[in-house]
Design a protein around this motif. Sequence first.
Motif, PDB file in Angstrom:
ATOM      1  N   LEU A  19       0.831  -1.206   0.000  1.00 30.02           N
ATOM      2  CA  LEU A  19       0.000   0.000   0.000  1.00 30.02           C
ATOM      3  C   LEU A  19       0.868   1.260   0.000  1.00 30.02           C
ATOM      4  O   LEU A  19       0.522   2.263  -0.626  1.00 30.02           O
ATOM      5  CB  LEU A  19      -0.933  -0.004   1.209  1.00 30.02           C
ATOM      6  CG  LEU A  19      -2.061  -1.046   1.200  1.00 30.02           C
ATOM      7  CD1 LEU A  19      -2.839  -0.996   2.511  1.00 30.02           C
ATOM      8  CD2 LEU A  19      -3.004  -0.829   0.022  1.00 30.02           C
ATOM      9  N   ALA A  20       1.990   1.199   0.708  1.00 27.14           N
ATOM     10  CA  ALA A  20       2.877   2.366   0.780  1.00 27.14           C
ATOM     11  C   ALA A  20       3.527   2.669  -0.566  1.00 27.14           C
ATOM     12  O   ALA A  20       3.947   3.803  -0.815  1.00 27.14           O
ATOM     13  CB  ALA A  20       3.954   2.137   1.838  1.00 27.14           C
ATOM     14  N   LYS A  21       3.609   1.667  -1.449  1.00 27.88           N
ATOM     15  CA  LYS A  21       4.207   1.865  -2.768  1.00 27.88           C
ATOM     16  C   LYS A  21       3.180   2.312  -3.798  1.00 27.88           C
ATOM     17  O   LYS A  21       3.546   2.650  -4.929  1.00 27.88           O
ATOM     18  CB  LYS A  21       4.849   0.569  -3.253  1.00 27.88           C
ATOM     19  CG  LYS A  21       6.057   0.129  -2.447  1.00 27.88           C
ATOM     20  CD  LYS A  21       6.539  -1.236  -2.913  1.00 27.88           C
ATOM     21  CE  LYS A  21       7.692  -1.742  -2.058  1.00 27.88           C
ATOM     22  NZ  LYS A  21       8.086  -3.132  -2.417  1.00 27.88           N
ATOM     23  N   GLY A  22       1.893   2.280  -3.424  1.00 26.80           N
ATOM     24  CA  GLY A  22       0.833   2.583  -4.369  1.00 26.80           C
ATOM     25  C   GLY A  22       0.562   4.067  -4.508  1.00 26.80           C
ATOM     26  O   GLY A  22       1.320   4.913  -4.029  1.00 26.80           O
ATOM     27  N   SER A  23      -0.558   4.387  -5.147  1.00 27.00           N
ATOM     28  CA  SER A  23      -0.893   5.776  -5.446  1.00 27.00           C
ATOM     29  C   SER A  23      -1.895   6.384  -4.469  1.00 27.00           C
ATOM     30  O   SER A  23      -2.170   7.576  -4.520  1.00 27.00           O
ATOM     31  CB  SER A  23      -1.469   5.870  -6.868  1.00 27.00           C
ATOM     32  OG  SER A  23      -2.657   5.090  -6.968  1.00 27.00           O
ATOM     33  N   ILE A  24      -2.446   5.548  -3.573  1.00 28.52           N
ATOM     34  CA  ILE A  24      -3.503   6.033  -2.673  1.00 28.52           C
ATOM     35  C   ILE A  24      -2.941   6.462  -1.325  1.00 28.52           C
ATOM     36  O   ILE A  24      -3.361   7.475  -0.758  1.00 28.52           O
ATOM     37  CB  ILE A  24      -4.585   4.949  -2.481  1.00 28.52           C
ATOM     38  CG1 ILE A  24      -5.242   4.610  -3.830  1.00 28.52           C
ATOM     39  CG2 ILE A  24      -5.656   5.417  -1.488  1.00 28.52           C
ATOM     40  CD1 ILE A  24      -6.228   3.452  -3.764  1.00 28.52           C
ATOM     41  N   LEU A  25      -1.982   5.707  -0.806  1.00 22.91           N
ATOM     42  CA  LEU A  25      -1.443   5.958   0.535  1.00 22.91           C
ATOM     43  C   LEU A  25       0.064   6.159   0.502  1.00 22.91           C
ATOM     44  O   LEU A  25       0.749   5.650  -0.387  1.00 22.91           O
ATOM     45  CB  LEU A  25      -1.760   4.778   1.459  1.00 22.91           C
ATOM     46  CG  LEU A  25      -3.227   4.468   1.751  1.00 22.91           C
ATOM     47  CD1 LEU A  25      -3.344   3.107   2.420  1.00 22.91           C
ATOM     48  CD2 LEU A  25      -3.832   5.541   2.638  1.00 22.91           C
ATOM     49  N   LYS A  26       0.556   6.870   1.503  1.00 23.42           N
ATOM     50  CA  LYS A  26       1.989   6.960   1.772  1.00 23.42           C
ATOM     51  C   LYS A  26       2.290   6.150   3.027  1.00 23.42           C
ATOM     52  O   LYS A  26       1.387   5.861   3.824  1.00 23.42           O
ATOM     53  CB  LYS A  26       2.413   8.417   1.989  1.00 23.42           C
ATOM     54  CG  LYS A  26       2.045   9.370   0.864  1.00 23.42           C
ATOM     55  CD  LYS A  26       2.608  10.761   1.109  1.00 23.42           C
ATOM     56  CE  LYS A  26       2.048  11.394   2.393  1.00 23.42           C
ATOM     57  NZ  LYS A  26       0.615  11.707   2.289  1.00 23.42           N
ATOM     58  N   ALA A  27       3.546   5.796   3.225  1.00 28.56           N
ATOM     59  CA  ALA A  27       3.937   5.042   4.418  1.00 28.56           C
ATOM     60  C   ALA A  27       3.550   5.793   5.689  1.00 28.56           C
ATOM     61  O   ALA A  27       3.150   5.175   6.689  1.00 28.56           O
ATOM     62  CB  ALA A  27       5.433   4.755   4.400  1.00 28.56           C
ATOM     63  N   SER A  28       3.620   7.116   5.657  1.00 29.61           N
ATOM     64  CA  SER A  28       3.287   7.916   6.843  1.00 29.61           C
ATOM     65  C   SER A  28       1.786   7.895   7.160  1.00 29.61           C
ATOM     66  O   SER A  28       1.375   8.361   8.219  1.00 29.61           O
ATOM     67  CB  SER A  28       3.763   9.358   6.655  1.00 29.61           C
ATOM     68  OG  SER A  28       3.188   9.915   5.482  1.00 29.61           O
ATOM     69  N   ASP A  29       0.980   7.373   6.240  1.00 31.17           N
ATOM     70  CA  ASP A  29      -0.460   7.225   6.480  1.00 31.17           C
ATOM     71  C   ASP A  29      -0.794   5.895   7.141  1.00 31.17           C
ATOM     72  O   ASP A  29      -1.953   5.636   7.475  1.00 31.17           O
ATOM     73  CB  ASP A  29      -1.239   7.291   5.153  1.00 31.17           C
ATOM     74  CG  ASP A  29      -1.093   8.622   4.451  1.00 31.17           C
ATOM     75  OD1 ASP A  29      -1.075   9.646   5.140  1.00 31.17           O
ATOM     76  OD2 ASP A  29      -0.994   8.620   3.203  1.00 31.17           O
ATOM     77  N   ILE A  30       0.211   5.037   7.301  1.00 35.94           N
ATOM     78  CA  ILE A  30      -0.030   3.662   7.728  1.00 35.94           C
ATOM     79  C   ILE A  30       0.619   3.410   9.085  1.00 35.94           C
ATOM     80  O   ILE A  30       1.826   3.595   9.263  1.00 35.94           O
ATOM     81  CB  ILE A  30       0.530   2.664   6.688  1.00 35.94           C
ATOM     82  CG1 ILE A  30      -0.118   2.917   5.319  1.00 35.94           C
ATOM     83  CG2 ILE A  30       0.283   1.224   7.135  1.00 35.94           C
ATOM     84  CD1 ILE A  30       0.524   2.156   4.175  1.00 35.94           C
ATOM     85  N   THR A  31      -0.197   2.974  10.037  1.00 35.76           N
ATOM     86  CA  THR A  31       0.295   2.568  11.358  1.00 35.76           C
ATOM     87  C   THR A  31       0.361   1.048  11.402  1.00 35.76           C
ATOM     88  O   THR A  31      -0.604   0.363  11.062  1.00 35.76           O
ATOM     89  CB  THR A  31      -0.622   3.082  12.474  1.00 35.76           C
ATOM     90  OG1 THR A  31      -0.647   4.515  12.444  1.00 35.76           O
ATOM     91  CG2 THR A  31      -0.141   2.611  13.844  1.00 35.76           C
ATOM     92  N   CYS A  32       1.487   0.533  11.821  1.00 32.18           N
ATOM     93  CA  CYS A  32       1.712  -0.914  11.897  1.00 32.18           C
ATOM     94  C   CYS A  32       1.864  -1.320  13.354  1.00 32.18           C
ATOM     95  O   CYS A  32       2.667  -0.730  14.084  1.00 32.18           O
ATOM     96  CB  CYS A  32       2.979  -1.303  11.145  1.00 32.18           C
ATOM     97  SG  CYS A  32       3.009  -0.773   9.423  1.00 32.18           S
ATOM     98  N   THR A  33       1.093  -2.315  13.775  1.00 32.09           N
ATOM     99  CA  THR A  33       1.248  -2.815  15.142  1.00 32.09           C
ATOM    100  C   THR A  33       1.579  -4.300  15.113  1.00 32.09           C
ATOM    101  O   THR A  33       1.176  -5.026  14.196  1.00 32.09           O
ATOM    102  CB  THR A  33      -0.023  -2.596  15.993  1.00 32.09           C
ATOM    103  OG1 THR A  33      -0.992  -3.610  15.690  1.00 32.09           O
ATOM    104  CG2 THR A  33      -0.633  -1.231  15.759  1.00 32.09           C
TER     105      THR A  33
END
Length: 267
Positions: A19-33
């Motif tokens: 998802l972080a490599k795609g066009s919709i989201l950036k890595a900073s939009d994603i929280t990983c637990t």
Amino acid sequence: MKVTVIGVGNIGGAIARGLAKGSILKASDITCTDLVQENLDKMLQANNSFIISKNNLEAVKNADIVIIAVKPWRVESVISEIKYALNYENQIIISIAAGIPFDRLNEFLDKDPRPESTNTPAVFRVIPNTAIEVCSSMTFVSSCNATHEQEELVVNLFNELGSAMLIEENLMTAGTALASSGIAFAMRYIRASSEGGVELGFYPDQAKEIVLKTVKGAVDLLLSNKSNPETEIDKVTTPGGITIRGLNEMELAGFTPSVIRGLKASK
């Protein structure tokens, strides 16, 4: 849009990285637990803009989408931990766990005895295959209590990781056999064909390369021409030729029935 991925092992981690490599989201939009620090460290090694946490409760509060990517036996305990922090009117919940249907997920998500809370969240079941690791998964999506716009959003997200198809829940098991188990069946054909190539005189690495590029070519032909496999087979089976002899020998050995039996056994 903010996404929280709970559980960033093999599949959850691949989803977040893709998802972080795609066009919709950036890595900073994603929280990983994750409970395992090593898994969180791997995420930061892949992209240090990921937000990492071991606190599921805090991680879900500001998320628009919560992806639960833990082992099936942990789904109930994770939902019990986070559900009172979820806003069912605004958040989408996605389960990656195979074998847990919507009726059970909705039981887990039930907030009673808190009747003041909206008690019917938009829930999705998503079943990818292992090719999600290279953003080439055939992913099945099924929805419950979701709007058409929410369905489009989730399908578009997983299209970033390959190809996603919205299906009814009753086809999820069949889809798992066809695409998730199916990727192993395709690998078995590749292995068998490579071994045959060695018997024909090629070195193992040569045989594998030939088979891989041949399979890719077959897939590209079908996708590009939007044709039926038999149409493409007819193009290479001349009367009395070697290809039809080879196909007939495979069928005599039960090739097609064996594939169908294997799929049914996996369902």
